[in-house]
Design a protein around this motif. Structure first.
Motif, mmCIF file in Angstrom:
data_model
loop_
_atom_site.group_PDB
_atom_site.id
_atom_site.type_symbol
_atom_site.label_atom_id
_atom_site.label_comp_id
_atom_site.label_asym_id
_atom_site.label_seq_id
_atom_site.Cartn_x
_atom_site.Cartn_y
_atom_site.Cartn_z
ATOM 1 N N PRO A 87 -3.341 -1.912 -4.629
ATOM 2 C CA PRO A 87 -2.039 -2.485 -4.246
ATOM 3 C C PRO A 87 -1.969 -3.955 -4.627
ATOM 4 O O PRO A 87 -2.992 -4.604 -4.848
ATOM 5 C CB PRO A 87 -2.015 -2.311 -2.727
ATOM 6 C CG PRO A 87 -3.456 -2.363 -2.334
ATOM 7 C CD PRO A 87 -4.218 -1.700 -3.461
ATOM 8 N N ARG A 105 0.825 -1.209 0.000
ATOM 9 C CA ARG A 105 0.000 0.000 0.000
ATOM 10 C C ARG A 105 0.862 1.263 0.000
ATOM 11 O O ARG A 105 0.512 2.268 -0.626
ATOM 12 C CB ARG A 105 -0.960 -0.021 1.198
ATOM 13 C CG ARG A 105 -2.062 -1.065 1.040
ATOM 14 C CD ARG A 105 -2.858 -1.270 2.328
ATOM 15 N NE ARG A 105 -3.700 -0.134 2.657
ATOM 16 C CZ ARG A 105 -4.529 -0.115 3.714
ATOM 17 N NH1 ARG A 105 -4.600 -1.180 4.518
ATOM 18 N NH2 ARG A 105 -5.267 0.950 3.965
ATOM 19 N N ILE A 106 1.992 1.212 0.697
ATOM 20 C CA ILE A 106 2.912 2.352 0.707
ATOM 21 C C ILE A 106 3.600 2.502 -0.646
ATOM 22 O O ILE A 106 3.739 3.614 -1.173
ATOM 23 C CB ILE A 106 3.953 2.187 1.829
ATOM 24 C CG1 ILE A 106 3.295 2.420 3.193
ATOM 25 C CG2 ILE A 106 5.122 3.160 1.642
ATOM 26 C CD1 ILE A 106 4.195 2.088 4.366
ATOM 27 N N LEU A 131 -6.214 6.126 -6.251
ATOM 28 C CA LEU A 131 -4.973 5.364 -6.202
ATOM 29 C C LEU A 131 -5.141 4.018 -6.887
ATOM 30 O O LEU A 131 -6.237 3.438 -6.866
ATOM 31 C CB LEU A 131 -4.560 5.138 -4.741
ATOM 32 C CG LEU A 131 -4.278 6.386 -3.908
ATOM 33 C CD1 LEU A 131 -4.046 5.992 -2.449
ATOM 34 C CD2 LEU A 131 -3.073 7.139 -4.455
ATOM 35 N N GLU A 178 -3.566 7.363 2.894
ATOM 36 C CA GLU A 178 -4.180 7.201 1.574
ATOM 37 C C GLU A 178 -5.231 8.275 1.310
ATOM 38 O O GLU A 178 -5.344 8.792 0.191
ATOM 39 C CB GLU A 178 -4.796 5.805 1.463
ATOM 40 C CG GLU A 178 -3.749 4.706 1.354
ATOM 41 C CD GLU A 178 -4.321 3.328 1.594
ATOM 42 O OE1 GLU A 178 -3.666 2.350 1.200
ATOM 43 O OE2 GLU A 178 -5.423 3.219 2.180
ATOM 44 N N ARG A 204 2.731 1.837 -3.656
ATOM 45 C CA ARG A 204 1.989 2.295 -4.831
ATOM 46 C C ARG A 204 1.527 3.741 -4.698
ATOM 47 O O ARG A 204 0.843 4.285 -5.562
ATOM 48 C CB ARG A 204 0.872 1.322 -5.154
ATOM 49 C CG ARG A 204 -0.565 1.503 -4.760
ATOM 50 C CD ARG A 204 -0.976 1.950 -3.499
ATOM 51 N NE ARG A 204 -2.466 1.854 -3.405
ATOM 52 C CZ ARG A 204 -3.085 2.014 -2.311
ATOM 53 N NH1 ARG A 204 -2.427 2.242 -1.189
ATOM 54 N NH2 ARG A 204 -4.409 1.935 -2.273
ATOM 55 N N LEU A 205 1.945 4.425 -3.609
ATOM 56 C CA LEU A 205 1.558 5.820 -3.415
ATOM 57 C C LEU A 205 2.448 6.755 -4.232
ATOM 58 O O LEU A 205 3.671 6.602 -4.245
ATOM 59 C CB LEU A 205 1.677 6.211 -1.941
ATOM 60 C CG LEU A 205 0.767 5.505 -0.934
ATOM 61 C CD1 LEU A 205 1.102 5.983 0.470
ATOM 62 C CD2 LEU A 205 -0.697 5.743 -1.259
ATOM 63 N N LEU A 238 -2.568 3.721 7.547
ATOM 64 C CA LEU A 238 -2.536 3.641 6.086
ATOM 65 C C LEU A 238 -3.747 4.335 5.468
ATOM 66 O O LEU A 238 -3.627 5.031 4.448
ATOM 67 C CB LEU A 238 -2.485 2.183 5.650
ATOM 68 C CG LEU A 238 -1.143 1.477 5.885
ATOM 69 C CD1 LEU A 238 -1.312 -0.040 5.823
ATOM 70 C CD2 LEU A 238 -0.105 1.941 4.875
ATOM 71 N N SER A 239 -4.898 4.161 6.081
ATOM 72 C CA SER A 239 -6.114 4.798 5.559
ATOM 73 C C SER A 239 -6.014 6.317 5.636
ATOM 74 O O SER A 239 -6.448 7.033 4.716
ATOM 75 C CB SER A 239 -7.338 4.298 6.334
ATOM 76 O OG SER A 239 -7.525 2.909 6.137
ATOM 77 N N VAL A 276 -3.416 11.450 0.381
ATOM 78 C CA VAL A 276 -2.826 11.367 -0.949
ATOM 79 C C VAL A 276 -3.920 11.411 -2.025
ATOM 80 O O VAL A 276 -3.775 12.097 -3.042
ATOM 81 C CB VAL A 276 -1.978 10.082 -1.088
ATOM 82 C CG1 VAL A 276 -1.447 9.941 -2.506
ATOM 83 C CG2 VAL A 276 -0.822 10.103 -0.092
ATOM 84 N N GLU A 277 -5.022 10.699 -1.807
ATOM 85 C CA GLU A 277 -6.114 10.691 -2.785
ATOM 86 C C GLU A 277 -6.722 12.084 -2.947
ATOM 87 O O GLU A 277 -7.080 12.490 -4.063
ATOM 88 C CB GLU A 277 -7.198 9.708 -2.359
ATOM 89 C CG GLU A 277 -6.866 8.265 -2.677
ATOM 90 C CD GLU A 277 -8.043 7.345 -2.449
ATOM 91 O OE1 GLU A 277 -8.332 6.532 -3.343
ATOM 92 O OE2 GLU A 277 -8.676 7.440 -1.374
#
Length: 452
Positions: A233, A9-10, A230, A220, A12-13, A216-217, A223-224
């Motif tokens: 992952p 998950r990290i 995104l 994310e 693919r950011l 993580l949420s 970032v979103e």
């Protein structure tokens, strides 16, 4: 088995404001770590005149400071695993800032030495935690670049501190204390803590999957909001949580070899770098240059440090880190030898500039390379142990340098320092594993099984 899939998950950011804010915070901690690490070296020429400090006393204070660094590194690895990366980073930064402030009130070389040992423990501890923190929060494809960016900003603390010292130390018999006051401003790191996130990979390694997922949420979502939807992952591979890593873990084959290699890397880097930075002002003054000129010349050479870290940011993710380290180490040995064999002011600055440029590039590369040789379970312990042993080695380094200078003269010191860089470069060339392919595979089609 439950899994938060943190690594995938990290990775693919896209780089976003979250990453940039984290970079600024870590860079601030690095800035005052680099500011503080040379404060003793920049004030010693004044203390030689003021307190009658001898070359042997300088060697003992410097040596004991590296003993402090060793214990700081070991404690840091435990704190990072027990408390989490964010809390450990905050605690270690505050530690070195507080004891730098205490050094302002030193009354003799013994009291200053005690405060320097305690400060040095915090400096080393903070570095270990920061290296791990960046490694775990940034995507694999760019983590080396952002590790170097943090050093680019942070390393500015060295020339800024040296220039401040060159201006304030000669003013009066008490103004050298302002250098340590400046170093204590790292305490302002607390202003950044509310903007930082704990490493979800640390939570995951502890089996605290809900907390990892929550972090993580949040990341994310940030970032979103900035970058848009995104990509999905890669699927996770279920892994069991690990208990605290025992010291005996490093005796296992998968950890012993990288720990041994990195110990050589950090031993040669520590003796090589601090041989120049800790001793150059004093040795130049001992060889006839004034206190003001010796500090000023060394301050000018450290301007190359940020440029070296920037150079590392350009090559670290583009080429094999192992060979970059070999090339940089060899160049440092050559430039450092020439630096020590001239008393022409222009050449002192030129070769000293090149030493600082390539050394700080080397350090930035090594900060990215070191944690890559371990998985999540062994990363904190392996990185802390090898880095700590490197710092511990310089408990002997200053004593060797003092003995060489006393018995064989100025030039022998620089032959010794150049030799340590050559040993490090040869060891990496022969035994250093390559990591670029694994990074590229992680970025293109990550396999969680090899990216823990």
């Amino acid at each position: 088995m439950q899994h938060s899939n943190a690594a995938n998950r990290i990775d693919r950011l896209p780089v976003s404001r979250f990453h940039k804010v984290t970079l600024v915070a870590v860079s601030f901690a690095y800035f005052f770590e680099f500011a503080d690490i040379n404060t003793f070296a920049t004030t010693v020429p004044k203390l030689v005149d003021l307190w009658g400090v001898t070359v042997s006393q300088i060697a003992y204070v410097t040596s004991l400071s590296f003993v402090g660094m060793f214990f700081g590194s070991l404690v840091a690895s435990g704190l990072a695993d027990r408390w989490g990366r964010k809390r450990a980073l905050t605690a270690t930064t505050l530690w070195f800032a507080v004891f730098s402030f205490a050094a302002v009130f030193s009354w003799d070389v013994v009291s200053l030495g005690v405060f320097r040992v305690l400060t040095s423990a915090g400096l080393s501890a903070m570095t270990v935690v920061a290296v791990i923190y960046v490694n775990e929060l940034y995507p694999a494809a760019v983590r080396g670049k952002y590790q170097a960016y943090a050093i680019v900003i942070g390393i500015c603390g060295t020339p800024v501190t040296n220039l401040i010292a060159s201006a304030v130390v000669p003013i009066s018999d008490w103004s050298w204390r302002l250098v340590y006051l400046w170093g204590s401003l790292g305490v302002l790191f607390v202003l950044f803590t509310r903007h930082l996130q704990e490493s979800p990979r640390w939570y995951e390694n502890k089996g605290r999957y809900a907390e990892a997922d929550a972090v993580l949420s949040r990341i994310e979502a940030q970032v979103e909001a900035e970058k848009g939807p995104l990509p999905a992952p890669a699927p996770p591979v279920a892994t069991a949580p690990h208990a605290k890593a025992p010291l005996s873990l490093l005796l296992q084959r998968r950890y012993l070899a990288p720990t041994a290699l990195l110990t050589v890397l950090w031993v040669t880097q520590t003796i090589g770098f601090f041989g120049y930075s800790s001793w150059a002002p004093t040795l130049l003054a001992q060889e006839g240059l004034s206190v003001e000129k010796s500090i000023f010349y060394v301050a000018l050479t450290t301007v190359g440090a940020p440029l070296g870290s920037f150079l590392a940011s350009l090559v670290t993710d583009r080429f094999e880190r192992k060979w970059c380290l070999v090339a940089f180490g060899t160049t440092i040995a050559i430039c450092g030898l020439l630096y020590g064999l001239t008393f022409n002011p222009v050449l002192i600055v030129v070769f000293g500039f090149l030493v600082n440029l390539f050394e700080r590039g080397y350090t930035a590369l090594a900060y990215a390379y070191s944690p890559e040789l371990f998985d999540t379970r062994g990363r904190s312990l392996g990185t802390g142990m090898s880095y700590g042993l490197g710092r511990l080695s310089n408990a002997v380094g200053p004593l060797v340098i003092a003995a060489l200078y006393t018995r064989s003269g100025y030039e022998s010191v620089f032959y010794f320092i150049a030799g340590t860089w050559v040993v490090g470069a040869l060891t990496l060339a022969v035994f250093g594993p390559r990591t670029r392919r694994a990074r590229l595979e992680a970025a293109a089609a990550p396999d969680p099984a090899v990216r823990s």
